[in-house]
Design a protein around this motif. Structure first.
Motif, short mmCIF file in Angstrom:
data_model
loop_
_atom_site.label_atom_id
_atom_site.label_comp_id
_atom_site.label_asym_id
_atom_site.label_seq_id
_atom_site.Cartn_x
_atom_site.Cartn_y
_atom_site.Cartn_z
N CYS A 467 13.80 -4.31 -4.31
CA CYS A 467 13.72 -3.57 -3.05
C CYS A 467 14.66 -2.37 -3.02
CB CYS A 467 14.00 -4.51 -1.87
SG CYS A 467 12.67 -5.72 -1.63
N LEU A 468 15.80 -2.48 -3.69
CA LEU A 468 16.71 -1.34 -3.77
C LEU A 468 16.12 -0.23 -4.63
CD1 LEU A 468 20.21 -3.06 -4.09
CD2 LEU A 468 19.38 -1.69 -2.18
N SER A 469 15.24 -0.57 -5.56
CA SER A 469 14.66 0.43 -6.45
C SER A 469 13.45 1.14 -5.84
CB SER A 469 14.26 -0.22 -7.78
OG SER A 469 13.13 -1.06 -7.62
N ILE A 470 12.98 0.66 -4.70
CA ILE A 470 11.84 1.29 -4.03
C ILE A 470 12.36 2.40 -3.12
CG2 ILE A 470 9.94 0.93 -2.40
CD1 ILE A 470 9.73 -1.94 -3.43
N PRO A 471 11.90 3.64 -3.28
CA PRO A 471 12.40 4.75 -2.46
C PRO A 471 12.21 4.49 -0.97
CG PRO A 471 11.07 5.57 -4.29
CD PRO A 471 10.89 4.08 -4.27
N THR A 472 13.10 5.03 -0.18
CA THR A 472 13.04 4.80 1.27
C THR A 472 11.73 5.29 1.87
OG1 THR A 472 14.21 6.90 1.60
CG2 THR A 472 15.55 4.90 1.59
N TRP A 473 11.17 6.37 1.32
CA TRP A 473 9.96 6.93 1.94
C TRP A 473 8.73 6.05 1.73
CZ3 TRP A 473 12.35 9.60 -2.19
CH2 TRP A 473 11.67 9.59 -3.40
N LEU A 474 8.75 5.19 0.69
CA LEU A 474 7.61 4.30 0.50
C LEU A 474 7.60 3.18 1.53
CD1 LEU A 474 7.36 3.96 -3.40
CD2 LEU A 474 5.99 5.38 -1.86
N TRP A 475 8.77 2.80 2.02
CA TRP A 475 8.84 1.71 3.00
C TRP A 475 8.20 2.11 4.33
CZ3 TRP A 475 9.70 -2.93 1.34
CH2 TRP A 475 10.52 -3.15 0.24
N CYS A 476 8.10 3.40 4.61
CA CYS A 476 7.53 3.84 5.89
C CYS A 476 6.14 4.45 5.72
CB CYS A 476 8.47 4.81 6.59
SG CYS A 476 8.73 6.36 5.68
N SER A 477 5.50 4.23 4.60
CA SER A 477 4.19 4.83 4.33
C SER A 477 3.19 4.48 5.43
CB SER A 477 3.65 4.35 2.99
OG SER A 477 4.47 4.78 1.92
N GLY A 478 2.47 5.49 5.88
CA GLY A 478 1.47 5.27 6.92
C GLY A 478 2.05 5.15 8.31
N GLY A 479 3.37 5.41 8.43
CA GLY A 479 4.00 5.35 9.75
C GLY A 479 4.23 3.95 10.26
N ILE A 480 4.33 2.97 9.35
CA ILE A 480 4.58 1.59 9.76
C ILE A 480 5.75 1.06 8.93
CG2 ILE A 480 2.94 0.60 8.09
CD1 ILE A 480 2.23 -1.48 10.27
N ASN A 481 6.65 0.30 9.57
CA ASN A 481 7.83 -0.19 8.86
C ASN A 481 7.45 -1.27 7.85
OD1 ASN A 481 7.97 -2.89 10.26
ND2 ASN A 481 8.39 -1.61 12.03
N ARG A 482 8.23 -1.37 6.79
CA ARG A 482 8.07 -2.39 5.75
C ARG A 482 6.66 -2.38 5.14
NH1 ARG A 482 9.66 -7.17 9.61
NH2 ARG A 482 8.66 -5.72 11.06
N ALA A 483 6.10 -1.18 5.00
CA ALA A 483 4.70 -1.04 4.60
C ALA A 483 4.35 -1.72 3.28
CB ALA A 483 4.34 0.44 4.55
N PRO A 484 5.15 -1.58 2.20
CA PRO A 484 4.75 -2.23 0.95
C PRO A 484 4.69 -3.76 1.04
CG PRO A 484 6.41 -0.54 0.55
CD PRO A 484 6.35 -0.74 2.03
N SER A 485 5.62 -4.35 1.79
CA SER A 485 5.61 -5.82 1.89
C SER A 485 4.41 -6.30 2.70
CB SER A 485 6.92 -6.31 2.51
OG SER A 485 7.19 -5.67 3.75
N ARG A 486 4.01 -5.53 3.70
CA ARG A 486 2.81 -5.90 4.47
C ARG A 486 1.56 -5.84 3.58
NH1 ARG A 486 3.88 -5.30 10.05
NH2 ARG A 486 5.86 -4.28 10.50
N LYS A 487 1.46 -4.74 2.84
CA LYS A 487 0.29 -4.55 1.99
C LYS A 487 0.24 -5.59 0.86
CE LYS A 487 -3.30 -2.12 0.54
NZ LYS A 487 -4.56 -2.05 1.31
#
Length: 573
Positions: A467-487
């Motif tokens: 999770c630390l290696s994932i850029p901050t901007w990917l976590w908010c993709s699509g305008g929703i928080n924690r986007a990668p974990s949801r997907k």
């Protein structure tokens, strides 16, 4: 689950002739003063490292889902620091390693990076004593640890910052991911450095983040569940606990869900958890808070080194224990720390990071719009926020202080953070400081393998690193928080739950407790030890006690936190 409990004594002096012999004792009071000695509650929690020392706790090799019962080091003549780095690199878990350097004769102690096995220390004239539970130190000192009032005041000023000093006299906490010398315990060497994972964007695409999150979450939860057997998932109706349930389902492991609702509809998540249980085809138990069982004189954090519990957690633990007993489960998994781990930020940090990485580009503009949608800010407000962050540069914002109801004249200790991550080099991602700060905020509220009832698997080392290696901007993709974990777990989760961005909490329970016990709270605080030792401002506290329990004034929660601190202090005599 059998909790890991251990206490061991290591000499301050170095002696090359001693050899890597750690005496095992059956009675904690028999720990030696000048010879290395160890007491551990369960033999199954000890792994030998040959003549180089031993490991206490749980250790998984690589991505394997089986806890190791022995560890073979690659070389027999490795220095202690090299062994520590090898253990951290080649495996993960929740453990403490006791190591001896053959060249120097010095004993040292490694605490794993996750911190999921607590470790505290006391230093005497001839030895340093380390223990996983503060109450174990009584066997060595002959008396119960004493409350440190200065540190309680320091803790209450910054209750979400876990500090190296505990609220007990002469007991300090060992920093996770470090190697501490027994002969000079104030000096430690960093073995696991978060900078190695945040400095550069190791993962550059959303699809890669999703795939790795799914794989790692399944590996981690699968490993812990394989160790525990049938488990209960404390399902809150939110994303994080649902991800744990989904990962268990993917692995085909046995589990059930339990949720706890308030009588007030504002804290009732049963419908959401029912959706989850039906989608995963697992049993669900729905319980309700019984305010009458909450006893403010009984601290939730009684066994901890700091008063960091909440009164409503008495009911949570009661129902988790009952559900585990009824369903034959040995442990309850919770999603604690998930918001923080999955970089739930409401700031301009992701925009700034994307700007530094991609410059003025369409990709940066997309992140700008994502954060406007996520935070509800208009374009002008977000642009000004980005400018302020840019102007601040690399400097970390000061940790906020909360002086409400405290006596401002009371002397405080230096509040050195347990994990000194304020100045971590973040390369082209200065916003990662926000992510690290989120992780620091969760350290007082996760459950490790010292807890016989509940456990927070998301904070395991592989998840931290990923999770630390994932850029901050990917976590908010699509305008929703924690986007990668949801997907990552969208196939397993109900669509409405996977898209949910907020959930209810037990606020109404806390306000009901305050309304019911206002007179009791008055006596506890105004006639208690916090007041007698000058920690709280009695006048301000008495004024706050007149608060309307049905209004939105957050001072009610502050008062209840002070009650927990008072009850915690009394529990230590």
């Amino acid at each position: 689950m059998i909790p890991v409990q251990a206490i061991f004594s290591l000499p301050l002096t170095k002696d090359r002739a001693v050899g890597a012999i750690i005496s095992r004792v059956d009675d904690r009071t028999q720990l030696g003063e000048r010879a290395p000695s160890l007491w551990v509650a369960s033999e199954s929690h000890i792994l030998t490292l040959g003549d180089r020392g031993l490991l206490i706790g749980i250790y998984f090799a690589g991505k394997g889902q089986r806890a190791m019962d022995r560890i073979a080091l690659p070389k027999s003549a490795m220095p202690a620091e090299d062994i520590a780095r090898w253990l951290v690199r080649e495996g993960w878990g929740a453990y403490v390693a006791i190591l001896r350097d053959p060249e120097t004769g010095d004993w040292s102690v490694l605490r794993d990076p996750s911190g999921l096995l607590p470790l505290y220390r006391m230093t005497g004239e001839d030895r340093t004593v380390f223990g996983t539970d503060p109450r174990l130190f009584e066997a060595v000192t002959g008396k119960s640890p004493q409350v440190c009032w200065k540190q309680i005041g320091t803790h209450l000023r910054r209750p979400e910052l876990r500090q190296r000093k505990t609220c007990l006299v002469d007991i300090a906490e060992v920093e996770p991911g470090t190697l501490t010398s027994a002969s000079d315990p104030e000096v430690s060497r960093l073995i696991w450095d978060p900078a190695d994972f945040v400095r550069d964007a190791g993962i550059t695409s959303f699809s890669e983040a999703v795939a790795q999150l799914r794989e790692t979450a399944c590996d981690v939860t699968g490993a812990w569940a394989a160790l525990a057997g049938h488990v209960v998932v404390a399902a809150s109706g939110g994303v994080d606990s649902s991800i744990i349930a989904a990962a268990l389902s993917v692995n085909g492991q046995s589990f059930e869900c339990v949720t706890l609702a308030t009588a007030d509809p504002s804290g009732d998540e049963r419908a959401w958890v029912q959706l989850l249980a039906e989608k995963l085809a697992v049993p669900m138990t729905a319980c309700t808070y019984d305010v009458g069982r909450i006893d403010l004189a009984g601290p939730v954090s009684a066994t901890m080194t700091r008063p960091s519990g909440k009164a409503f957690m008495q009911e949570v633990r009661h129902h988790l224990a009952r559900t585990c007993e009824t369903g034959g489960a040995s442990w309850a998994f919770d999603g604690n720390g998930g918001d923080n781990l999955f970089c739930f930020v409401h700031s301009a940090a992701p925009v700034l990071d994307r700007l530094k990485h991609d410059g003025l580009s369409s990709r940066t503009w997309a992140t700008f719009l994502d954060m406007c949608q996520l935070t509800g800010a208009d374009a002008g407000t977000m642009a000004r926020a980005v400018a302020r962050r840019w102007k601040r540069g690399e400097a970390a914002a000061p940790w906020p202080s909360d002086f409400r109801l405290l006596d401002t004249a009371f002397p405080l200790h230096d509040d050195a953070a347990l994990t000194p991550w304020f100045d971590v080099a973040t390369g082209q991602q200065p916003g990662k400081r926000d992510h690290l700060r989120l992780l620091q905020r969760t350290q007082n509220f996760v459950h490790g393998i010292d807890d016989p009832l509940r456990f927070s698997p998301l904070l395991s080392q592989p998840m931290l690193e990923l999770c630390l290696s994932i850029p901050t901007w990917l976590w908010c993709s699509g305008g929703i928080n924690r986007a990668p974990s949801r997907k990552a777990f969208a196939p397993e989760l109900p669509v409405s739950l996977a898209r949910r961005t907020s959930k209810a909490g037990p606020d109404s329970v806390m306000r009901e407790v305050f309304a019911r016990d206002r007179s009791v709270i008055r006596t506890i605080l105004l006639d208690g030890q916090l007041a007698a030792n000058g920690v709280i401002d009695r006048v301000a506290t008495e004024t706050a006690l007149a608060a309307d329990p049905h209004a939105e004034d957050p001072i009610v929660y502050r008062l209840l936190d002070l009650v927990e601190a008072e009850a915690w202090a009394r529990s230590w005599g």
